[in-house]
Enzyme design. Structure first.
Site, PDB file in Angstrom:
ATOM      1  N   PHE A 237      67.251 145.944  11.236  1.00 45.40           N
ATOM      2  CA  PHE A 237      66.365 146.980  10.685  1.00 45.40           C
ATOM      3  C   PHE A 237      67.094 148.005   9.826  1.00 45.40           C
ATOM      4  O   PHE A 237      66.584 149.106   9.616  1.00 45.40           O
ATOM      5  CB  PHE A 237      65.599 147.691  11.796  1.00 45.40           C
ATOM      6  CG  PHE A 237      64.931 146.777  12.779  1.00 45.40           C
ATOM      7  CD1 PHE A 237      63.963 145.883  12.361  1.00 45.40           C
ATOM      8  CD2 PHE A 237      65.285 146.775  14.115  1.00 45.40           C
ATOM      9  CE1 PHE A 237      63.352 145.017  13.261  1.00 45.40           C
ATOM     10  CE2 PHE A 237      64.690 145.928  15.015  1.00 45.40           C
ATOM     11  CZ  PHE A 237      63.717 145.044  14.591  1.00 45.40           C
ATOM     12  N   ARG A 319      65.793 156.756  -3.052  1.00 46.76           N
ATOM     13  CA  ARG A 319      64.612 155.915  -2.904  1.00 46.76           C
ATOM     14  C   ARG A 319      63.414 156.728  -2.425  1.00 46.76           C
ATOM     15  O   ARG A 319      62.275 156.449  -2.795  1.00 46.76           O
ATOM     16  CB  ARG A 319      64.892 154.749  -1.959  1.00 46.76           C
ATOM     17  CG  ARG A 319      63.772 153.717  -1.925  1.00 46.76           C
ATOM     18  CD  ARG A 319      64.158 152.477  -1.163  1.00 46.76           C
ATOM     19  NE  ARG A 319      64.905 151.520  -1.969  1.00 46.76           N
ATOM     20  CZ  ARG A 319      64.370 150.446  -2.536  1.00 46.76           C
ATOM     21  NH1 ARG A 319      63.071 150.212  -2.431  1.00 46.76           N
ATOM     22  NH2 ARG A 319      65.114 149.615  -3.222  1.00 46.76           N
ATOM     23  N   PHE A 353      64.231 152.302   3.895  1.00 49.65           N
ATOM     24  CA  PHE A 353      65.368 152.937   3.227  1.00 49.65           C
ATOM     25  C   PHE A 353      64.985 154.187   2.436  1.00 49.65           C
ATOM     26  O   PHE A 353      65.314 154.342   1.280  1.00 49.65           O
ATOM     27  CB  PHE A 353      66.021 151.910   2.296  1.00 49.65           C
ATOM     28  CG  PHE A 353      67.448 152.208   1.942  1.00 49.65           C
ATOM     29  CD1 PHE A 353      68.468 151.903   2.812  1.00 49.65           C
ATOM     30  CD2 PHE A 353      67.773 152.785   0.731  1.00 49.65           C
ATOM     31  CE1 PHE A 353      69.786 152.165   2.499  1.00 49.65           C
ATOM     32  CE2 PHE A 353      69.101 153.063   0.402  1.00 49.65           C
ATOM     33  CZ  PHE A 353      70.107 152.746   1.288  1.00 49.65           C
ATOM     34  N   GLU A 728      60.355 145.048   4.098  1.00 48.16           N
ATOM     35  CA  GLU A 728      60.085 146.473   4.259  1.00 48.16           C
ATOM     36  C   GLU A 728      58.662 146.918   3.951  1.00 48.16           C
ATOM     37  O   GLU A 728      58.116 147.773   4.663  1.00 48.16           O
ATOM     38  CB  GLU A 728      61.063 147.266   3.379  1.00 48.16           C
ATOM     39  CG  GLU A 728      62.501 147.148   3.807  1.00 48.16           C
ATOM     40  CD  GLU A 728      63.457 147.687   2.754  1.00 48.16           C
ATOM     41  OE1 GLU A 728      64.215 148.608   3.069  1.00 48.16           O
ATOM     42  OE2 GLU A 728      63.437 147.179   1.623  1.00 48.16           O
TER      43      GLU A 728
END
Length: 814
Positions: A237, A319, A353, A728
């Protein structure tokens, strides 16, 4: 259609096959890194000496008492490091620190004949500490001006003019928590050194090449002198992208110094207290809407809680900034980012992320502002979805936004959203102490690493004389089904049955310089590299088959384990026979494949460019029911339509969507990290360091009805066999559950009530949202009010409440 995305007739990709290790998983025969220790002779065991202060200077370290403990072989300290005493790529993470930076920081390691001997030896080590001031919360760090790394700004248009020209302007503040990875397999490594001095490390790592680099620089070796293998992981993960490196280096250092294999495995409480988590964030924002509810401008500052060192905090923040728009067109945007430095574990990658954190901000904004605008939240969201010709705030065109619209309509139809909205309203009118909520939310998630250099993959494919095939690639298997997809890609490209292909463990001496298995890019990068290698072999075999069939090489087709000509009815050549012919003609039967994602460019200094190959889309509708007395709730139904392009492996993809969604629900509604914020000696201690205190989603949190559909007619040009990433993006579909809880809590108040909802929205947090809606704790009502009162804890609030709930939420209209 591109050559990369085009599929042959009767491909193995797209068929519903089980996970390649499914039988091994359920029978307990699957081997993991720590299992290998029991197959290795004379293994030593490593145990950390943890300093129990949030921040302190080490003034004394006495290891001699440990050496008096029976079974203790050696104590590893900074003096033993022949290379660089650092476990991170930023050189800000001393492997053996002289300053304790978080509660539980390992200051040295004890090697013992048994784990118990090592544990007792660690307890005997004497550490003198000089306490130093500590910062535990992100707010403390903000107030103290404690930041680290870059402070990027993402900007488009004229934000101030956009806000000035907006009919409705709101401002708010929102803090939300991180998340513990809680993979089933904790961090572990097994290292040994052979007679030539070659260091071999078995590691539970998502990034074997970077583990190799860190081990090498700690030992003062070249990368070629270190080999790292990852057999498989029991979950990752993102938590095993950066965090395994230092642990592998400890094992390798111990093996180098003692000449014996060294095993290092963290137990659960060590793993939780010593390793990083999803970044919690603090956000301040102003937003403007026109009279129709269309977004006009957004001004926000996002502060992530980076912990004590940088780790991956900078790309995570980048991000987050790039995903603050989620699926919505915002003409004027300014988002400032910064990373707080706190005395906690160094926070790291976690599924999404940073994308989920950025997207949560805009979803919270829309959920809070919808009642103030007099609109239902579904209409407000739908009105602001991207349409053709629009670009993201960083300048990338949003391709195929019509797929988002199709998925939205499909969920509305398949979930019978309109009728059920009326049913929910009727139920709420009839029940004073139980309410329901129904919400729909979209997902637009960019696929590729923000750092362009990482978007490359490699593979090595061997065809043996008997026709069997062995593939190696740079991706790691953490249960997500990557290996299954890679087997299907190889079988499809070579035109052989799936059972003819076998996969070898991921090793740095087979495929070098690999990127992490992260950013949902594993199938894209490694699948394209495998396809490239297989095509090289197939082209050579086509030459051999053409001679036998009497056709041109371009007219040879490979399928169902044989080669045939497209224009003649001659007997096909079986695969095994063709391979033997090729061998005796001295044709190369192996190939190294490579792939680099084309069309990417990104300037991190200006936050402009096209960092993503494509966007994955999804839409989810969720219905919840909430108990007004306790805040307890359950998810009644979830309907999802998700875009995976042309699926490589439908069982794997549906499983990823279901698992990602449930993990997202855990982050948003259940998983409540608690650090001791008091001023005592346990300040900074993680109080939720075990399954007994850290609530994870389980079967009881699964929706009663769970419908998952893959979007059709969604071929992605330029991706391997037309597929899209799936790791994701599904996690963010869980926003629908959080927004449904908001609506259910608001239903306890008068019509038009809006509530602020903490994240995680635990039953306790939902209860206090209900109390605010009822007017007992400062709830706000949109109708007839030009301004909105702050939602603050009331006098009847308990003394101890979740940190995220204790934060003052402010929502004002200008």
């Amino acid at each position: 259609m591109s050559a990369l995305s085009e599929r042959p007739i009767n491909p193995v990709v797209g068929t519903a096959v089980p996970h390649e290790s499914a039988a091994l998983h359920v029978t307990g025969e699957a081997l993991y890194t720590d299992d290998l220790a029991y197959r290795t002779k004379d293994v030593l065991h490593a145990h950390p000496v943890q300093a129990l202060r949030a921040h302190a200077r080490i003034t004394g370290l006495r290891t001699e008492p440990a050496l008096q403990v029976p079974g203790v072989v050696r104590v590893l300290t900074a003096a033993d490091v022949p290379g660089v005493n650092d476990a991170g790529v930023k050189h800000d993470e001393p492997l053996f620190p002289d300053e304790v930076m978080f509660y539980g920081h390992a200051v040295c390691w004890v090697l013992g004949e048994t784990l118990e001997a090592a544990r007792l030896g660690a307890a005997a080590v004497e550490v003198d500490l000089e306490p130093l001031p500590s910062l535990i919360t992100v707010r403390e760090a903000i107030d103290a001006g404690s930041f680290q790394g870059g402070q990027p700004t993402l900007e488009r248009g004229d934000v101030e003019a956009g806000l000035d020209g907006s009919a409705h302007v709101f401002s708010g503040e929102f803090e939300f928590a991180g998340q513990e990875h809680f993979y089933l397999e904790t961090h572990c490594a097994l290292a040994l050194v052979d007679e030539n001095g070659q260091v071999f490390v078995q590691s539970s790592t998502q990034h074997p090449s970077e583990t190799q680099e860190i081990v090498a620089h700690v030992l003062g070796l070249t990368n070629s002198e270190v080999t790292v293998q990852c057999l498989r992981m029991g979950g990752g993960f993102g938590g095993k992208e950066m965090q395994p490196h230092g642990l592998a280096a400890i094992a390798a250092l111990g093996a180098t110094l003692t000449g014996r294999p060294v095993r290092l495995r963290l137990n659960r409480s060590q793993d939780i207290s010593m390793t990083g988590k999803r970044h919690g964030f603090h956000a301040r924002w102003r937003v403007g809407f026109d009279d129709d509810g269309r977004l006009q401008a957004l001004d926000a500052t996002l502060t992530s809680d980076g912990g004590w060192s940088l780790d991956l905090s900078e790309p995570v923040l980048a991000r987050a900034l790039c995903h603050i728009d989620n699926a919505y067109w915002i003409p004027n945007v300014r988002v400032n980012g910064r990373i707080a430095k706190t005395n906690k574990t160094s926070q790291t990658a976690f599924r999404g992320f940073g994308g989920p954190q950025g997207m949560l901000v805009i979803e919270d904004v829309l959920g809070r502002c919808a009642p103030l605008l007099g609109q239902d939240a579904a209409t407000l969201r739908s009105r602001n979805l991207y349409t053709a010709g629009q670009t993201t705030p960083y300048g990338q065109p949003v391709r195929h936004p019509e797929r988002l619209a199709v998925a939205w309509r499909q969920v509305l139809d398949s979930s019978d959203f309109a009728a059920r909205t009326q049913e929910v309203a009727a139920f709420n009118d009839a029940h004073a102490d139980t309410k329901r909520g129904l919400a729909i939310t979209p997902v637009k998630f960019g696929i590729s690493f923000n750092l362009t250099a990482f978007n490359q993959g490699g593979a090595l494919v061997h065809v043996y004389k008997d026709g069997s095939v062995l593939i190696n690639h740079g991706g790691t298997e953490m249960g997500q089904g990557l290996h299954t997809k890679m087997l299907q890609v190889a079988a499809t490209t070579l035109g052989v049955p799936l059972e003819r292909v076998r996969l070898a463990p991921t090793r740095t001496d087979k495929v070098p310089n690999t990127s992490a298995t992260a950013a949902s890019s594993g199938a894209d990068l490694n699948g394209a590299a495998i396809k490239n290698a297989c095509e090289q072999i197939r082209e050579r075999l086509a030459q051999v088959a053409a001679e036998r069939l009497g056709v041109a090489p371009a007219d040879v087709r490979f399928a169902d384990g044989q080669a045939r000509g497209i224009a003649f009815a001659s007997e096909p050549v079986p695969w095994d026979e063709l391979v033997k012919l090729a061998y005796f003609q001295r044709v190369q039967l192996w190939a190294a494949g490579f792939y680099r994602t084309e069309g990417l460019h990104w300037d991190s200094s200006t936050m402009r460019g096209e960092p993503f190959k494509y966007f994955a889309y999804g839409v989810a509708a969720a219905e919840v029911e909430v108990d007004g007395y306790t805040g307890a709730y359950h998810v009644r139904r979830v309907d999802i339509v998700h875009d995976v392009g042309d699926t490589l492996s439908p069982l794997v993809d549906i499983g990823q969507i279901e698992g990602g969604f449930v993990q997202g629900v855990g982050w948003l509604t259940l998983e409540d990290l608690r650090w001791d914020e008091g001023q005592g000696v346990t300040r900074g201690r993680l109080a939720t360091a075990a399954a007994s205190t850290y609530k994870l989603p389980s079967f009881s949190e699964m929706p009663e009805v769970f419908n998952v559909t893959l979007l059709t007619n969604a071929t992605e040009e330029g991706a391997v066999y037309g597929s899209k990433a799936v790791g994701e993006p599904p996690l963010m579909l869980a926003f629908s559950v959080r927004e449904a809880l908001r609506q259910a809590a608001a239903a306890f108040g008068p019509a038009g009530t809006g509530v602020d909802l903490a994240s995680p929205a635990t039953p306790e947090a939902v209860f206090w949202a209900i109390q605010r809606a009822r007017g007992t704790e400062g709830g706000h009502v949109a109708e007839g009010s030009p301004g909105v009162r702050p939602a603050q804890p009331g006098a009847d609030a308990p003394a101890m409440r979740p940190y995220s709930e204790r934060v003052q939420h402010v929502l004002t209209q200008t």
